[in-house]
Design a protein around this motif. Structure first.
Motif, mmCIF file in Angstrom:
data_model
loop_
_atom_site.group_PDB
_atom_site.id
_atom_site.type_symbol
_atom_site.label_atom_id
_atom_site.label_comp_id
_atom_site.label_asym_id
_atom_site.label_seq_id
_atom_site.Cartn_x
_atom_site.Cartn_y
_atom_site.Cartn_z
ATOM 1 N N PRO A 196 0.829 -1.207 0.000
ATOM 2 C CA PRO A 196 0.000 0.000 0.000
ATOM 3 C C PRO A 196 0.867 1.262 0.000
ATOM 4 C CG PRO A 196 -0.931 -1.615 1.485
ATOM 5 C CD PRO A 196 0.384 -2.174 1.035
ATOM 6 N N GLY A 197 0.457 2.236 -0.789
ATOM 7 C CA GLY A 197 1.249 3.462 -0.920
ATOM 8 C C GLY A 197 2.063 3.485 -2.213
ATOM 9 N N CYS A 247 2.926 3.298 -6.192
ATOM 10 C CA CYS A 247 2.226 3.836 -7.363
ATOM 11 C C CYS A 247 2.502 3.019 -8.616
ATOM 12 C CB CYS A 247 2.645 5.290 -7.598
ATOM 13 S SG CYS A 247 1.884 6.387 -6.386
ATOM 14 N N PHE A 248 1.564 3.020 -9.535
ATOM 15 C CA PHE A 248 1.783 2.361 -10.819
ATOM 16 C C PHE A 248 0.926 3.035 -11.891
ATOM 17 C CE2 PHE A 248 -2.228 -0.033 -10.804
ATOM 18 C CZ PHE A 248 -2.531 -0.088 -9.445
ATOM 19 N N GLU A 249 1.237 2.770 -13.131
ATOM 20 C CA GLU A 249 0.429 3.314 -14.224
ATOM 21 C C GLU A 249 -0.514 2.256 -14.743
ATOM 22 O OE1 GLU A 249 2.494 5.128 -17.559
ATOM 23 O OE2 GLU A 249 3.394 6.623 -16.243
ATOM 24 N N VAL A 250 -1.721 2.651 -15.106
ATOM 25 C CA VAL A 250 -2.666 1.700 -15.671
ATOM 26 C C VAL A 250 -3.161 2.246 -17.012
ATOM 27 C CG1 VAL A 250 -4.802 2.541 -14.576
ATOM 28 C CG2 VAL A 250 -4.523 0.119 -15.036
ATOM 29 N N VAL A 251 -3.310 1.355 -17.975
ATOM 30 C CA VAL A 251 -3.858 1.751 -19.280
ATOM 31 C C VAL A 251 -5.159 0.982 -19.475
ATOM 32 C CG1 VAL A 251 -3.450 1.892 -21.762
ATOM 33 C CG2 VAL A 251 -1.516 2.007 -20.189
ATOM 34 N N LYS A 311 -6.985 5.036 -22.091
ATOM 35 C CA LYS A 311 -6.781 6.114 -21.126
ATOM 36 C C LYS A 311 -5.687 5.677 -20.152
ATOM 37 C CE LYS A 311 -11.005 8.677 -21.400
ATOM 38 N NZ LYS A 311 -11.716 7.908 -22.478
ATOM 39 N N VAL A 312 -4.887 6.650 -19.700
ATOM 40 C CA VAL A 312 -3.771 6.333 -18.805
ATOM 41 C C VAL A 312 -3.966 7.066 -17.479
ATOM 42 C CG1 VAL A 312 -1.251 6.326 -18.546
ATOM 43 C CG2 VAL A 312 -2.276 6.239 -20.836
ATOM 44 N N ALA A 313 -3.706 6.373 -16.376
ATOM 45 C CA ALA A 313 -3.785 7.023 -15.067
ATOM 46 C C ALA A 313 -2.672 6.520 -14.157
ATOM 47 C CB ALA A 313 -5.137 6.766 -14.425
ATOM 48 N N VAL A 314 -2.196 7.407 -13.289
ATOM 49 C CA VAL A 314 -1.288 6.981 -12.217
ATOM 50 C C VAL A 314 -2.169 6.562 -11.045
ATOM 51 C CG1 VAL A 314 0.588 7.689 -10.668
ATOM 52 C CG2 VAL A 314 0.442 8.645 -12.986
ATOM 53 N N MET A 315 -1.925 5.376 -10.520
ATOM 54 C CA MET A 315 -2.747 4.801 -9.459
ATOM 55 C C MET A 315 -1.902 4.628 -8.199
ATOM 56 S SD MET A 315 -5.584 3.986 -11.233
ATOM 57 C CE MET A 315 -6.444 2.707 -10.278
ATOM 58 N N GLU A 316 -2.561 4.688 -7.037
ATOM 59 C CA GLU A 316 -1.867 4.366 -5.792
ATOM 60 C C GLU A 316 -2.562 3.171 -5.153
ATOM 61 O OE1 GLU A 316 -1.356 7.623 -2.978
ATOM 62 O OE2 GLU A 316 -1.222 6.143 -1.359
ATOM 63 N N LEU A 317 -1.773 2.175 -4.803
ATOM 64 C CA LEU A 317 -2.303 0.975 -4.168
ATOM 65 C C LEU A 317 -2.749 1.338 -2.751
ATOM 66 C CD1 LEU A 317 -2.670 -2.055 -4.703
ATOM 67 C CD2 LEU A 317 -0.364 -2.420 -3.805
ATOM 68 N N GLU A 318 -4.010 0.976 -2.408
ATOM 69 C CA GLU A 318 -4.506 1.340 -1.074
ATOM 70 C C GLU A 318 -4.523 0.164 -0.114
ATOM 71 O OE1 GLU A 318 -8.297 3.412 -1.782
ATOM 72 O OE2 GLU A 318 -7.164 5.253 -1.339
ATOM 73 N N THR A 347 -7.248 -2.866 -3.822
ATOM 74 C CA THR A 347 -7.919 -1.611 -4.145
ATOM 75 C C THR A 347 -6.847 -0.556 -4.417
ATOM 76 O OG1 THR A 347 -9.412 -2.240 -2.376
ATOM 77 C CG2 THR A 347 -9.820 -0.104 -3.426
ATOM 78 N N ALA A 348 -7.082 0.203 -5.486
ATOM 79 C CA ALA A 348 -6.168 1.307 -5.798
ATOM 80 C C ALA A 348 -7.015 2.506 -6.172
ATOM 81 C CB ALA A 348 -5.250 0.919 -6.945
ATOM 82 N N ARG A 349 -6.458 3.688 -5.952
ATOM 83 C CA ARG A 349 -7.224 4.869 -6.341
ATOM 84 C C ARG A 349 -6.460 5.643 -7.414
ATOM 85 N NH1 ARG A 349 -5.637 9.755 -4.611
ATOM 86 N NH2 ARG A 349 -3.747 9.716 -3.340
ATOM 87 N N VAL A 350 -7.209 6.352 -8.243
ATOM 88 C CA VAL A 350 -6.597 7.159 -9.297
ATOM 89 C C VAL A 350 -5.963 8.396 -8.654
ATOM 90 C CG1 VAL A 350 -7.069 8.555 -11.350
ATOM 91 C CG2 VAL A 350 -8.284 6.384 -11.011
ATOM 92 N N CYS A 351 -4.647 8.588 -8.827
ATOM 93 C CA CYS A 351 -3.978 9.796 -8.327
ATOM 94 C C CYS A 351 -4.067 10.902 -9.368
ATOM 95 C CB CYS A 351 -2.499 9.553 -8.084
ATOM 96 S SG CYS A 351 -2.178 8.291 -6.889
ATOM 97 N N LYS A 352 -3.843 10.507 -10.615
ATOM 98 C CA LYS A 352 -3.730 11.527 -11.661
ATOM 99 C C LYS A 352 -4.069 10.886 -12.993
ATOM 100 C CE LYS A 352 0.230 13.346 -13.284
ATOM 101 N NZ LYS A 352 1.579 13.932 -13.244
ATOM 102 N N GLU A 353 -4.970 11.542 -13.740
ATOM 103 C CA GLU A 353 -5.206 11.060 -15.103
ATOM 104 C C GLU A 353 -4.207 11.739 -16.043
ATOM 105 O OE1 GLU A 353 -9.281 10.660 -16.456
ATOM 106 O OE2 GLU A 353 -9.922 10.691 -14.351
#
Lengths: 222, 222
Positions: free
Chosen positions: B3-4, B6-10, B15-22, B30-36
């Motif tokens: 947790p904490g 980060c990774f990129e998801v396509v 669409k691409v987003a930087v995600m943070e593992l929660e 569960t991960a949340r979108v940090c930045k699209e």
């Protein structure tokens, strides 16, 4: 070779001619000019490619491909983030090998000059007064959407009706680990433009080929 | 990962987003979108690179470098002047290897799609109806000073405000031995433009990289 065979000759002032061998004597031979080749195969500006040292045989193929693509000079340097260094002994061995590859690539692509190659310990020992245009390929610039710097350079070159002798671009590329903040700072304070080469992240050895191809397209095909 | 991290998801629609593992549970996470990420790293047109088979590991590095430079599809073919052929067994082995290289290069250059690769026995089995632009890199054209074809293609692409799905360039490159007169005739009669890529003769594996770099410069940096 025997009389009747043809070959290309390049003179010291870079004129090219197709020659036909006429006669072979004991210590001499005579050939006649069949055709003078007018079109130039050299880029309309000098380009010096400066690359941080990367692992394995990357230098080998940078010089091979960039010679095919028209570079005139190569300088390798040990960057702050370079994992490898070339000591005195390795330098000599490497440079002999690179010169051989460059000569082969020059012949293959019918260049009228053989590019030079050298090694410097540190980016700060580049002799900057030689160059009329200075750029460094910078990934951070590319990430931030910098898309104008290379096109501006091209338009400056197109405007200047100077001879190739006076137009000389130096382009710096970091090693695999990238270019350090201290190196960028040094280059920036010496009027290098931080240049993005498109939105995709390229390996260290691919970026110089991108630059040379883009210059050729912009200056030779348009 | 913990947790904490980060990774990129396509996503499937690129669409691409930087995600943070929660949180990591037994069978889920569960991960949340940090930045699209808004800017695109894909070329504004689809490019299919079609290459005649050459010796050694040239296919390996054509796909690696051309993936970094934005190609979307690769097709290898056995040309009239190809010294090598891939039989059924070799084809499968080679394609598995090339797909692995392409996947690595796609990740390295943060592509949002993984280019495809296939093999055809003969250039005549290309499915031509897919492509809106067709060109073949032709050394003889370059020697005769053909310098307009690629710039014309670029200006046609720029004029068309179509989506990337509809703009699709197929670019054919001969093997080391070159492209045969019969192959050129076939391509010419199917509306391929014979295109010069500058005055220097490039090795078979260098020409596709020149094309992709030139397209990127003309369409992404200007």
């Amino acid at each position: 070779m025997k009389p009747g065979d043809c070959f290309e000759v390049v003179t010291a002032d870079k004129k090219v001619a197709v020659m036909e061998l006429e006669e072979i004597a004991e210590h001499s031979a005579t050939a006649r000019v069949c055709k003078e080749i007018e079109h130039t195969v050299e880029l309309p500006l000098q380009v010096t490619i400066v690359c941080g040292l990367s692992k394995k045989d990357k230098a080998d193929w940078i010089v091979q491909k960039a010679t095919e693509l028209g570079a005139q000079h190569f300088i390798f340097f040990s960057g702050d983030y370079s994992i490898v260094k070339w000591d005195k002994k390795k330098q000599e061995k490497k440079l002999v090998r690179l010169r051989k590859i460059i000569r082969g690539a020059s012949e293959q692509s019918h260049r009228v000059m053989v590019p030079t190659v050298s090694y410097i310990e540190n980016i700060k020992t580049l002799q900057l007064e030689k160059y009329s245009e200075k750029m460094v390929a910078y990934e951070e610039a590319a990430k931030e959407g910098e898309t104008a710097s290379l096109a501006k350079l091209v338009s400056r070159v197109k405007k200047q009706q100077r001879s190739i002798k006076d137009l000389h671009l130096v382009a710096v590329f970091g090693p695999e680990g990238g270019i350090s903040p201290a190196e960028i700072q040094y280059l920036k304070s010496n009027d290098f433009s931080l240049t993005g080469l498109g939105p995709r992240i390229m390996r260290a050895e691919t970026a110089p080929l991108y630059l040379l191809s883009a210059l050729s397209y912009a200056l030779e095909l348009n």
